[in-house]
Write a protein that holds these residues in place. Structure first.
Motif, short mmCIF file in Angstrom:
data_model
loop_
_atom_site.label_atom_id
_atom_site.label_comp_id
_atom_site.label_asym_id
_atom_site.label_seq_id
_atom_site.Cartn_x
_atom_site.Cartn_y
_atom_site.Cartn_z
N ALA A 28 95.69 47.06 72.74
CA ALA A 28 94.99 46.92 71.42
C ALA A 28 95.93 46.32 70.39
N GLU A 29 95.34 45.36 69.61
CA GLU A 29 96.12 44.71 68.48
C GLU A 29 95.12 44.70 67.34
N VAL A 30 95.44 45.29 66.01
CA VAL A 30 94.73 45.30 64.77
C VAL A 30 95.14 44.14 64.02
N ILE A 31 94.18 43.57 63.35
CA ILE A 31 94.69 42.66 62.15
C ILE A 31 93.56 42.90 61.16
N GLU A 32 94.13 43.09 59.88
CA GLU A 32 93.28 43.70 58.86
C GLU A 32 93.27 42.17 58.02
N PHE A 33 91.93 42.08 57.66
CA PHE A 33 91.68 41.11 56.62
C PHE A 33 90.73 41.39 55.68
N VAL A 34 90.51 40.59 54.58
CA VAL A 34 89.55 40.68 53.39
C VAL A 34 88.82 39.42 53.37
N PRO A 35 87.27 39.55 53.82
CA PRO A 35 86.58 38.21 53.57
C PRO A 35 86.40 37.81 52.22
N SER A 36 86.89 36.65 51.97
CA SER A 36 86.40 36.16 50.79
C SER A 36 85.43 35.12 50.69
N MET A 37 85.15 34.53 52.03
CA MET A 37 84.06 33.63 51.69
C MET A 37 83.17 33.89 53.43
N THR A 38 81.95 33.67 53.17
CA THR A 38 81.12 33.99 54.30
C THR A 38 80.08 32.76 54.36
N ALA A 39 79.39 32.73 55.59
CA ALA A 39 78.06 32.14 55.79
C ALA A 39 77.13 32.48 55.12
N LEU A 40 76.06 31.63 54.84
CA LEU A 40 74.80 32.03 54.20
C LEU A 40 74.12 33.18 55.17
N GLY A 41 73.85 34.33 54.51
CA GLY A 41 73.32 35.50 55.12
C GLY A 41 74.16 36.46 55.64
N ALA A 42 75.46 36.24 55.58
CA ALA A 42 76.75 36.93 55.99
C ALA A 42 77.10 37.57 54.42
N GLU A 43 76.81 37.46 53.61
CA GLU A 43 77.48 37.98 52.28
C GLU A 43 77.66 39.41 52.31
N MET A 44 77.03 40.27 53.17
CA MET A 44 77.21 41.78 53.13
C MET A 44 78.60 41.96 53.89
N LEU A 45 79.06 41.14 54.49
CA LEU A 45 80.48 41.17 55.20
C LEU A 45 81.51 41.37 54.17
N LYS A 46 81.54 40.68 52.98
CA LYS A 46 82.58 40.61 51.76
C LYS A 46 82.47 42.07 51.36
N THR A 47 81.58 43.06 51.44
CA THR A 47 81.59 44.26 50.93
C THR A 47 82.51 45.52 51.68
N PHE A 48 82.87 44.92 52.84
CA PHE A 48 83.43 45.95 53.87
C PHE A 48 84.97 46.10 53.36
#
Length: 96
Positions: free
Chosen positions: A76-96
């Motif tokens: 397993a390899e882990v990549i951490e990232f901070v979502p700064s843009m999302t598609a319409l309807g996926a805005e909730m991903l920016k809160t994780f």
């Protein structure tokens, strides 16, 4: 958020022998809310898991208990990232 890549390091026959246990492990972490999405890579060389943000060390401890990892058929390899843009309807991903 985290993107986890699982890469098979043993033949698929050995991977397939652990698939049921791996699925039980996945369901447990969906129920806990840790995992958001997962699936096979195409071609079938491993898999991908999208996990919620939080404690990287805790996620790595969970991944160490994956039957694929314990059975030494995948790494397993882990990549951490901070979502700064999302598609319409996926805005909730920016809160994780």
């Amino acid at each position: 958020m985290f993107i986890v890549t699982l890469t098979f390091i043993r033949p698929l026959e050995e991977v397939d022998a652990l698939i049921d246990a791996h699925m039980v492990w996945l369901r447990k972490h969906y129920e806990s809310g840790l995992f958001i999405a997962s699936g096979r890579q195409v071609p079938r060389r491993g898999g991908v898991i999208i996990a919620r943000s939080g404690d990287r060390a805790a996620l790595e401890a969970v991944l160490a208990r994956d039957p694929f990892v314990q059975g030494e058929v995948a790494r397993a390899e882990v990549i951490e990232f901070v979502p700064s843009m999302t598609a319409l309807g996926a805005e909730m991903l920016k809160t994780f």
